[in-house]
Design an enzyme around this catalytic site. Structure first.
Site, mmCIF file in Angstrom:
data_model
loop_
_atom_site.group_PDB
_atom_site.id
_atom_site.type_symbol
_atom_site.label_atom_id
_atom_site.label_comp_id
_atom_site.label_asym_id
_atom_site.label_seq_id
_atom_site.Cartn_x
_atom_site.Cartn_y
_atom_site.Cartn_z
ATOM 1 N N ARG A 1 0.829 -1.211 0.000
ATOM 2 C CA ARG A 1 0.000 0.000 0.000
ATOM 3 C C ARG A 1 0.867 1.266 0.000
ATOM 4 N NH1 ARG A 1 -4.624 -2.313 4.067
ATOM 5 N NH2 ARG A 1 -6.176 -2.818 2.465
ATOM 6 N N GLY B 1 -12.217 -4.251 1.107
ATOM 7 C CA GLY B 1 -13.561 -3.868 1.523
ATOM 8 C C GLY B 1 -14.221 -2.916 0.550
ATOM 9 N N GLY C 1 -6.616 -6.781 0.438
ATOM 10 C CA GLY C 1 -6.646 -7.483 1.714
ATOM 11 C C GLY C 1 -5.771 -8.720 1.761
ATOM 12 N N LYS D 1 -15.611 -15.999 6.195
ATOM 13 C CA LYS D 1 -17.052 -15.986 6.471
ATOM 14 C C LYS D 1 -17.905 -15.665 5.242
ATOM 15 C CE LYS D 1 -16.605 -14.630 11.335
ATOM 16 N NZ LYS D 1 -16.962 -13.601 12.332
#
Length: 398
Positions: free
Chosen positions: A34, A379, A355, A202
């Site tokens: 990043r 995200g 991510g 998840k």
């Protein structure tokens, strides 16, 4: 939406919201992706004679205990940023306090400073618009112009992302422009066949994106911890694997809808099942529909890796978000490694959705240039693909 090329920045103070949220091992940066992604915009502004003030966050500090929050300091980032820019980066030990005021005041044309972690101030993430606005006003006192370039934060209605753009003349940096151009390739006039690979822990983290992609993708490959909810929904034993019981009905609905829409859902055919969540635990490869009751799945198996690669062959566009297993532990890294290689071999335009996926690419030693694009914002990318408005983008367009 204006870009930095539309701004006259020479001699001006330019506040840049960057995404410098990198993983740290103590004070050692373990993945500087990043930071490297922020360099083109910062370098362009510096070369054009701007006084550049960078604001960014790192982690999720509570903002109430300075001693506990020290591990979230951006000080190591300032050092690495200076190395990448080839010039010193002045570092303010606070965000809008005395150190920040002195540091910014000392900047000359073509010089740069980094303010301390913006989330050390609780107002940055406040849900109270008035509180956020007051903090944004404090940041705005340092600058004549605002450049938004922290794509990984544009889905947040935070003071340094959203409210500040209402205080100052604003534009998007090169990174945000690049990220949006890629996301448009995934949502508008997509080159088909279009495959999406979803992993991670998840299902609930990706409900919105699955729901939206069932009307857009030709093929969806499911791996990672979320796959066990899909397997359970099909009536299979999943042992002690991660399972979201409350999502079984939703997942069953997705499987039925995919069939109705002609979207192929691809699930693993074998699983690496272990006796415990540990690298040294006893583990074996088992059929995906025959996981022992006393074992947990921690990776997709080798045949699944081959299957996924075969399903990607011949595609034209692929979006990947989420590892196939616990890649940080070598016994469970094979699935993610096979998937990444499958993306490279597919010949498609490949997008790695930030991510953990981006971290896996680097951790497992892949050449980043072998992928079409590696996003800095997992995200933000997912919310865009869900069809949600991103506050940090809409405020620039207003």
């Amino acid at each position: 939406m204006k870009t930095i090329d539309d701004l006259e920045v020479s001699g001006k103070r330019v506040l840049v919201r960057a995404d410098l949220n990198v993983p740290l091992d103590g004070t050692r940066i373990t993945d500087d992706g990043r930071i490297r992604a922020s360099v083109p915009t910062l370098k362009a502004l510096l070369e054009r004679g701007a006084k550049v003030i960078v604001t960014a966050h790192l982690g999720r500090p509570k903002g109430v205990d300075p001693e506990a929050d020290k591990k979230y300091s951006l000080a190591p980032v300032a050092v690495r940023l200076g190395e990448l820019l080839g010039k010193p980066v002045a570092f303010a030990t606070d965000t809008v306090g005395e150190s920040a005021k002195v540091t910014v005041a000392a900047l000359g044309d073509g010089e740069i400073a980094l303010l301390e972690n913006v989330r050390f101030n609780p107002a940055e993430t406040s849900k109270d618009a008035v509180e956020r606005g007051k903090f944004a006003d404090q940041l705005a006192q340092f600058a004549d112009l605002f450049v938004s370039d922290g794509f990984g934060a544009v889905h947040r209605r935070h003071a340094s992302v959203y409210d500040i753009a209402e205080d100052l003349p604003s534009a998007a940096g090169y990174l945000i422009n690049a990220e949006l151009a890629v996301l448009k390739r995934l949502t508008e006039d997509v080159e088909r066949p279009y495959a999406v690979v979803l992993g991670g822990s998840k299902v609930s983290d990706k409900l919105g994106v699955i729901d939206n992609l069932l009307d857009k993708a030709d093929r969806i490959l499911i791996g990672g911890g979320m796959v066990f909810t899909f397997l359970k929904a099909q009536g299979h034993e999943v042992g002690t694997s991660l399972l979201e019981e409350d999502q079984l009905e939703t997942v069953t609905g997705y499987l039925e809808r995919a069939k109705d829409n002609g979207v192929e859902i691809v699930l693993p055919v074998d699983i690496v099942a272990a006796t415990a969540f540990a690298a040294d635990a006893e583990h074996e490869v088992v059929a995906a529909d025959a996981i022992p009751a006393d074992r947990m799945g921690l990776d997709i198996g080798p045949e699944s890796g081959k299957l996924f690669a075969a399903k990607l062959a011949g595609t034209k566009t692929v979006f990947w978000n989420g590892p196939m297993g616990v890649f940080e532990m070598e016994p469970y890294a094979g699935g993610t490694r096979a998937l990444a290689q499958g993306l490279i071999d597919s010949g498609a335009f490949t997008v790695v959705g930030g991510g953990d996926s981006a971290a896996a690419v680097r951790t497992l030693g892949f050449d980043e240039s072998a992928f079409g694009h590696i996003s800095t914002g997992g995200g933000a990318s997912l919310e865009y693909l869900e069809g949600k408005a991103l506050p940090g983008i809409t405020v620039l367009e207003g």
